[in-house]
Scaffold this active site. Structure first.
Site, PDB file in Angstrom:
ATOM      1  N   TYR A  86      16.637 -27.113  13.954  1.00 48.82           N
ATOM      2  CA  TYR A  86      15.985 -25.829  14.182  1.00 48.82           C
ATOM      3  C   TYR A  86      16.120 -24.932  12.965  1.00 48.82           C
ATOM      4  O   TYR A  86      16.867 -25.224  12.031  1.00 48.82           O
ATOM      5  CB  TYR A  86      16.560 -25.153  15.435  1.00 48.82           C
ATOM      6  N   LYS A 110      21.083 -28.585  10.175  1.00 49.77           N
ATOM      7  CA  LYS A 110      20.976 -27.494  11.159  1.00 49.77           C
ATOM      8  C   LYS A 110      20.531 -28.094  12.498  1.00 49.77           C
ATOM      9  O   LYS A 110      19.367 -28.020  12.896  1.00 49.77           O
ATOM     10  CB  LYS A 110      20.004 -26.418  10.653  1.00 49.77           C
ATOM     11  N   GLU A 142      32.779 -21.476   7.659  1.00 49.84           N
ATOM     12  CA  GLU A 142      31.697 -20.502   7.904  1.00 49.84           C
ATOM     13  C   GLU A 142      31.837 -19.993   9.331  1.00 49.84           C
ATOM     14  O   GLU A 142      32.716 -20.413  10.071  1.00 49.84           O
ATOM     15  CB  GLU A 142      30.331 -21.166   7.712  1.00 49.84           C
ATOM     16  N   LEU A 180      26.499 -24.975   6.332  1.00 44.94           N
ATOM     17  CA  LEU A 180      25.045 -24.947   6.227  1.00 44.94           C
ATOM     18  C   LEU A 180      24.661 -24.288   4.907  1.00 44.94           C
ATOM     19  O   LEU A 180      25.254 -23.274   4.545  1.00 44.94           O
ATOM     20  CB  LEU A 180      24.500 -24.111   7.397  1.00 44.94           C
TER      21      LEU A 180
HETATM   22  C1  LIG Z   1      26.476 -22.454  11.036  1.00 41.78           C
HETATM   23  C2  LIG Z   1      25.671 -21.459  10.254  1.00 41.78           C
HETATM   24  N1  LIG Z   1      26.125 -21.061   9.057  1.00 41.78           N
HETATM   25  C3  LIG Z   1      25.456 -20.150   8.325  1.00 41.78           C
HETATM   26  C4  LIG Z   1      24.284 -19.583   8.788  1.00 41.78           C
HETATM   27  C5  LIG Z   1      23.558 -18.582   7.952  1.00 41.78           C
HETATM   28  O1  LIG Z   1      22.415 -19.200   7.413  1.00 41.78           O
HETATM   29  P1  LIG Z   1      21.148 -18.337   7.025  1.00 41.78           P
HETATM   30  O2  LIG Z   1      21.597 -17.369   5.992  1.00 41.78           O
HETATM   31  O3  LIG Z   1      20.189 -19.328   6.454  1.00 41.78           O
HETATM   32  O4  LIG Z   1      20.665 -17.683   8.256  1.00 41.78           O
HETATM   33  C6  LIG Z   1      23.766 -19.996  10.026  1.00 41.78           C
HETATM   34  C7  LIG Z   1      22.520 -19.418  10.526  1.00 41.78           C
HETATM   35  O5  LIG Z   1      22.133 -19.593  11.643  1.00 41.78           O
HETATM   36  C8  LIG Z   1      24.479 -20.955  10.778  1.00 41.78           C
HETATM   37  O6  LIG Z   1      24.040 -21.379  11.964  1.00 41.78           O
END
Ligand SMILES: Cc1ncc(COP(=O)(O)O)c(C=O)c1O
Length: 289
Positions: free
Chosen positions: A31, A145, A177, A201
């Site tokens: 997603y 993701k 994270e 991610l």
């Molecule tokens: C596990 C995880 N880490 C980091 C992020 C932040 O990513 P982004 O800046 O692309 O939204 C997300 C975003 O949903 C996430 O699910």
């Protein structure tokens, strides 16, 4: 509300998901969440690229003619979303009789796209969030993701129970994270964070932040953020598509991590956080007007 489902624009209530969908049976899907400002998709291409990367990591073939930008723009229009919104995109490996191995090559992925109004509490950018540190119980390929978010939901609930707004995962001695955010700490003017590897991610917001740091001459140390360094930092910030740059005001410690001392508190937003928040706002204004 009109959504996109397998080639059709239909009312959300008309969507019928098969009980044989591999997303439902195995969480076999991926997603993206894209932020919309003033009706404009923000950094759409970065999200499409990441979705394609997630797909290739798990051997899921997204149809070549699937134009997610066009679909998202159509949904924004059809739902009269000309202000702040998000677009949610989900692709699963499709519908097939339950079997662990991949279905036949001709199986068509299920594609669902939803655009909804997004309301953010502007106070969060000043006041910040409390976070709960928890062990990272996720799998070893967090660069994908995946819709398999059970460890994230469990951690998120633990944070909620502890009175925090986000949980932050700890793998070994390192901060990886948040459940839906990236994490940075700032100490003596240096931004410290984890490297982009299979433990996190590749966050779109984090990539923007790295660019902002470069432009503003803020040094970055991206070889890993230890728990100790996180607890001893001057400022700490959560980053994400919907979270933007939200300072952390308190780090709470889960008992599961053993004795790491007392909770840590920060005055928010710190000076470098403020600088980066302003840079991020400028960028949105430039790109979404
Ligand atoms: C596990 C995880 N880490 C980091 C992020 C932040 O990513 P982004 O800046 O692309 O939204 C997300 C975003 O949903 C996430 O699910």
């Amino acid at each position: 509300m009109i959504v996109y489902y397998n080639g059709q624009y239909i009312d959300k209530d008309e969507v019928r998901i098969s009980p044989d969908d591999r997303g439902w049976l195995f969480a076999d899907g991926i997603y993206e969440v894209v932020r919309v400002y003033n009706g404009w998709l923000f950094r759409m291409q970065a999200h499409v690229d990441r979705l394609n990367n997630s797909a290739s990591e798990i051997g899921l073939r997204i149809p070549r003619d699937l134009d997610l930008t066009d679909i998202s723009e159509k949904l924004l229009k059809r739902n009269d979303l000309s202000g702040d919104a998000t677009v949610y995109i989900q692709v699963t490996r499709g519908v097939a009789a339950r079997s662990h191995r991949f279905p036949d090559a001709g199986t068509v992925p299920t594609v669902y796209v939803l655009a909804t109004e997004f309301k953010v509490n502007p106070h969060q950018f000043r006041e910040g969030f409390a976070v709960l540190l928890v062990p990272d119980t996720r799998w070893a390929r967090c660069n994908v993701k995946t819709i398999n978010l059970l460890p994230n939901t469990l951690a998120s609930e633990a944070a909620h129970q502890a009175g925090a707004q986000e949980a932050v995962f700890v793998r070994g001695k390192l901060i990886s994270e948040g459940t839906h955010t990236s994490v940075i700490a700032i100490r003596d003017g240096v931004v410290i964070t984890s490297p982009v590897d299979e433990n996190i991610l590749p966050s779109v917001t984090r990539a923007i932040l790295m660019q902002l740091c470069q432009e503003q001459g803020i040094p970055v140390h991206a070889e890993g953020l230890t728990v100790q360094a996180f607890l001893q930092s001057d400022e700490a910030v959560l980053l994400g598509t919907t979270t933007e740059l939200t300072p952390i005001h308190t780090i709470k410690l889960s008992d599961e991590l053993g004795d790491l001392g007392e909770d840590t508190r920060f005055t928010t937003p710190g000076p470098i956080t403020k600088l980066l928040q302003a840079g991020y706002r400028n960028l949105i204004q430039r790109e979404c007007n």
